[in-house]
Design a protein around this motif. Structure first.
Motif, PDB file in Angstrom:
ATOM      1  N   ILE A  75       0.820  -1.210   0.000  1.00  0.00           N
ATOM      2  CA  ILE A  75       0.000   0.000   0.000  1.00  0.00           C
ATOM      3  C   ILE A  75       0.862   1.272   0.000  1.00  0.00           C
ATOM      4  CG2 ILE A  75      -1.929  -1.126   1.184  1.00  0.00           C
ATOM      5  CD1 ILE A  75      -1.145   0.494   3.689  1.00  0.00           C
ATOM      6  N   TYR A  76       2.118   1.163   0.460  1.00  0.00           N
ATOM      7  CA  TYR A  76       2.958   2.366   0.488  1.00  0.00           C
ATOM      8  C   TYR A  76       3.305   2.813  -0.927  1.00  0.00           C
ATOM      9  CZ  TYR A  76       3.250   0.982   5.337  1.00  0.00           C
ATOM     10  OH  TYR A  76       2.921   0.632   6.618  1.00  0.00           O
ATOM     11  N   ALA A  77       3.640   1.834  -1.790  1.00  0.00           N
ATOM     12  CA  ALA A  77       3.950   2.170  -3.179  1.00  0.00           C
ATOM     13  C   ALA A  77       2.695   2.714  -3.877  1.00  0.00           C
ATOM     14  CB  ALA A  77       4.463   0.936  -3.907  1.00  0.00           C
ATOM     15  N   TYR A  78       1.538   2.112  -3.553  1.00  0.00           N
ATOM     16  CA  TYR A  78       0.288   2.560  -4.155  1.00  0.00           C
ATOM     17  C   TYR A  78      -0.006   4.009  -3.781  1.00  0.00           C
ATOM     18  CZ  TYR A  78      -4.847   2.995  -4.434  1.00  0.00           C
ATOM     19  OH  TYR A  78      -6.122   3.428  -4.659  1.00  0.00           O
ATOM     20  N   ARG A  79       0.198   4.345  -2.504  1.00  0.00           N
ATOM     21  CA  ARG A  79      -0.122   5.704  -2.054  1.00  0.00           C
ATOM     22  C   ARG A  79       0.745   6.765  -2.727  1.00  0.00           C
ATOM     23  NH1 ARG A  79      -0.627   4.336   4.218  1.00  0.00           N
ATOM     24  NH2 ARG A  79      -2.877   4.193   4.441  1.00  0.00           N
ATOM     25  N   THR A  80       1.977   6.408  -3.112  1.00  0.00           N
ATOM     26  CA  THR A  80       2.803   7.410  -3.781  1.00  0.00           C
ATOM     27  C   THR A  80       2.229   7.769  -5.147  1.00  0.00           C
ATOM     28  OG1 THR A  80       4.228   5.785  -4.852  1.00  0.00           O
ATOM     29  CG2 THR A  80       4.907   6.538  -2.681  1.00  0.00           C
ATOM     30  N   LYS A 107      12.756  10.488   0.897  1.00  0.00           N
ATOM     31  CA  LYS A 107      12.639   9.355   1.810  1.00  0.00           C
ATOM     32  C   LYS A 107      11.858   8.193   1.202  1.00  0.00           C
ATOM     33  CE  LYS A 107      14.789  11.579   4.996  1.00  0.00           C
ATOM     34  NZ  LYS A 107      16.111  11.198   5.467  1.00  0.00           N
ATOM     35  N   VAL A 108      10.824   8.514   0.424  1.00  0.00           N
ATOM     36  CA  VAL A 108       9.969   7.442  -0.080  1.00  0.00           C
ATOM     37  C   VAL A 108      10.390   7.020  -1.486  1.00  0.00           C
ATOM     38  CG1 VAL A 108       7.602   6.732  -0.552  1.00  0.00           C
ATOM     39  CG2 VAL A 108       8.080   8.295   1.344  1.00  0.00           C
ATOM     40  N   MET A 156       5.444  14.364  -5.984  1.00  0.00           N
ATOM     41  CA  MET A 156       5.579  12.904  -5.992  1.00  0.00           C
ATOM     42  C   MET A 156       5.230  12.356  -7.375  1.00  0.00           C
ATOM     43  SD  MET A 156       6.497  12.193  -2.864  1.00  0.00           S
ATOM     44  CE  MET A 156       6.196  10.455  -2.579  1.00  0.00           C
TER      45      MET A 156
ATOM     46  N   GLY B 139       2.987   8.130   1.112  1.00  0.00           N
ATOM     47  CA  GLY B 139       3.575   6.794   1.046  1.00  0.00           C
ATOM     48  C   GLY B 139       4.570   6.475   2.141  1.00  0.00           C
ATOM     49  N   MET B 140       4.651   7.319   3.174  1.00  0.00           N
ATOM     50  CA  MET B 140       5.600   7.020   4.248  1.00  0.00           C
ATOM     51  C   MET B 140       5.086   5.874   5.114  1.00  0.00           C
ATOM     52  SD  MET B 140       7.126  10.531   5.753  1.00  0.00           S
ATOM     53  CE  MET B 140       7.884  11.783   4.734  1.00  0.00           C
ATOM     54  N   THR B 141       6.026   5.056   5.594  1.00  0.00           N
ATOM     55  CA  THR B 141       5.662   4.031   6.564  1.00  0.00           C
ATOM     56  C   THR B 141       5.539   4.694   7.929  1.00  0.00           C
ATOM     57  OG1 THR B 141       7.969   3.603   7.059  1.00  0.00           O
ATOM     58  CG2 THR B 141       6.992   2.287   5.313  1.00  0.00           C
ATOM     59  N   HIS B 142       5.076   3.917   8.915  1.00  0.00           N
ATOM     60  CA  HIS B 142       4.925   4.489  10.257  1.00  0.00           C
ATOM     61  C   HIS B 142       6.271   4.998  10.772  1.00  0.00           C
ATOM     62  CE1 HIS B 142       3.194   5.206  14.179  1.00  0.00           C
ATOM     63  NE2 HIS B 142       4.189   4.543  14.736  1.00  0.00           N
ATOM     64  N   GLN B 144       8.940   5.964   9.006  1.00  0.00           N
ATOM     65  CA  GLN B 144       9.341   7.177   8.283  1.00  0.00           C
ATOM     66  C   GLN B 144       8.548   8.390   8.764  1.00  0.00           C
ATOM     67  OE1 GLN B 144       8.653   5.682   4.327  1.00  0.00           O
ATOM     68  NE2 GLN B 144      10.844   5.556   3.887  1.00  0.00           N
TER      69      GLN B 144
END
Lengths: 246, 255
Positions: A75-80, A107-108, A156, B139-142, B144
């Motif tokens: 889901i992190y890649a999706y959110r970007t 960072k991402v 982004m 898209g940051m993790t917790h 980050q």
């Protein structure tokens, strides 16, 4: 037309409160979709479900042919790939304007600092905030904050931009500058989903308007269809109420 | 009692006062820093969102329980009692021979850690939910989100409370005299015992404590101001300076 996001049978309940009921909804590439409706109709929740800030209770969200709600999905890649603009701006208070737009990239997306700053400057210029790169969020006006927030999301380089009532927290005189930026984005061919109370904007800029009521999509059509000849009784009622206020 | 006796006692015993003050400062600085680190770790762990199901949920719940017992225990018992238990108690019951200074550092650190955990948790909880959401939305993790967005704001916000803990530690290290750590109060007690005078040595000591606490408060205040940065920002590329924003970025990178 190429579908970017396809929402199927989406439901969301908070406790016993069913906020979204079996929503089917999709966005095509380059399309600007406005979601209108009264408070509590579920339009913000729908938007927040799309980028998983709220976890849908059931249903599917298809992006690039894959169901995002599968456990295996990142889901992190999706959110970007989705840029989000909030009603309350939510700029990072500990970062200045430039680094608000670069921190996610660095960072991402793991871009280099130089590349990130170049990209950030490009989008800050687009929204007319390039002179304020050293300012902290608390030193900016509401309209300026929201324009930076738009630049942050654009930096982004997402496939879709989601706007959650981007002008609702602004002073009336600041609404114009933000809407102008959004209009330019729409004209540049960006795919956008906009939850809004600005009927003028919805009418003028969107390709398609969705009217939500009590957790369902009550009516959907071109701006002309919705604003000039609504079919549903509740759409008429809502528009009558809203337009009377103006 | 006269002003002269105060001066005399100070002149005759200043190395002891100084060593005592040095030990007090050493224990309270290390104790506060280690306590802050413990507090940050515990506070961060206690605010990790707990998943709805799965083994991670059980693990987090167990850890949270243990941490809250730690906090309750060390906040709920006097440091003087903790000192006795940890230094003499463990020596007698389990035969653990601890260095006095090490025991002192341990006691002050875990005690401060318990208080700081709650201060940090309060700091994290007070950060607007929007900050978390905005970070997640790009898209940051917790982890980050915490390191890049939330914790920098938390640390700024908890600085005054940390200063409080520091000042409290400077004063409360005096209870460590019960385990014969040669901090300022212990030294004063020795001086008073040797000279049969009580007013003068303790008066001098109170002044030394006051000098230490006021200095610390001032230093922390200036750190806060530095963290806040200037009240105004420089407009990039206005009439005053003909640089364009790109130039400024380039210059910054060149540094």
């Amino acid at each position: 037309m190429e579908r970017v996001i396809d929402v199927q049978h989406l439901s969301k309940t908070f406790g016993t409160n069913e906020v979204l009921k079996d929503i089917d909804f999709s966005v095509n590439k380059g399309e600007v979709v406005s979601i209108i409706g009264s408070s509590g109709s579920g339009k913000s929740t729908l938007l927040r479900c799309i980028n998983l800030l709220e976890k849908p209770t059931s249903g599917k969200i298809i992006y690039n042919g894959k169901n995002i709600l599968d456990h295996a999905h990142d889901i992190y890649a999706y959110r970007t790939k989705l840029g989000m603009v909030f009603q309350q701006f939510n700029l990072f208070n500990n970062h200045d304007v430039l680094s608000n737009c670069t921190v996610g990239q660095i960072k991402v997306l793991k871009r280099s600092k130089e590349e990130a700053e170049e990209i950030a400057l490009k989008y800050l210029k687009n929204v007319g905030m390039e002179k304020y790169i050293h300012a902290k969020p608390k030193q900016l006006s509401g309209g300026q904050k929201q324009r930076v927030a738009i630049a942050r999301a654009l930096s982004m380089e997402p496939d879709v931009m989601l706007f959650d009532e981007p002008t609702s927290a602004l002073d009336p005189e600041m609404v114009g500058e933000v809407l102008k930026v959004m209009k330019e984005l729409a004209e540049s061919g960006l795919t956008m989903i906009v939850v809004t109370h600005e009927m003028g904007f919805a009418k003028e800029v969107s390709d398609r308007v969705i009217f939500m009521d009590k957790g369902v999509i009550a009516e959907e059509g071109t701006p002309e269809e919705i604003f000039n000849s609504p079919k549903q009784e509740r759409t008429k009622e809502f528009l009558y109420r809203i337009l009377k206020e103006v | 009692m006269s002003f002269k006796t105060i001066v005399d006692i100070f002149l005759n015993n200043w190395p002891m006062f100084l060593r005592g003050a040095g030990m007090t400062l050493f224990i309270s600085i290390i104790g506060t820093i280690v306590g802050l680190i413990i507090g940050l770790c515990v506070g961060i762990i206690r605010t990790i969102p707990i998943p709805e199901r799965g083994p991670k949920r059980t693990l987090l719940l167990v850890i949270n329980k243990i941490l809250s017992i730690y906090i309750e225990f060390f906040r709920g018992t006097p440091m003087i009692v903790q000192s006795m238990v940890i230094f003499y108690g463990t020596a007698q019951a389990f035969g653990v021979q601890m260095n006095r200074v090490f025991a002192a550092l341990l006691i002050v650190s875990i005690n401060t850690g318990a208080y700081m955990s709650e201060i940090v948790r309060g700091g994290i909880v007070s950060i607007d939910k929007g900050q978390f959401e905005a970070a997640q939305a790009i898209g940051m993790t917790h982890l980050q989100t915490m390191t890049n967005v939330v914790m920098p704001q938390v640390i700024r916000n908890i600085l005054p409370a940390t200063g409080n803990e520091f000042v409290i530690n400077v004063k409360d290290t005096s209870v460590l005299n019960v385990i014969s750590v040669t901090e300022l109060f212990f030294q004063t007690k020795s001086i008073a015992g040797a000279t049969f005078k009580f007013f003068e040595p303790y008066f001098i000591t109170s002044i030394i404590y006051l000098i230490m606490t006021i200095t610390i408060t001032r230093i922390l205040r200036s750190i806060e101001r530095r963290m806040d940065g200037p009240a105004n920002f420089i407009m990039a590329g206005n009439q005053m300076q003909v640089e364009r924003p790109e130039d400024i970025v380039r210059k910054k990178q060149g540094q």
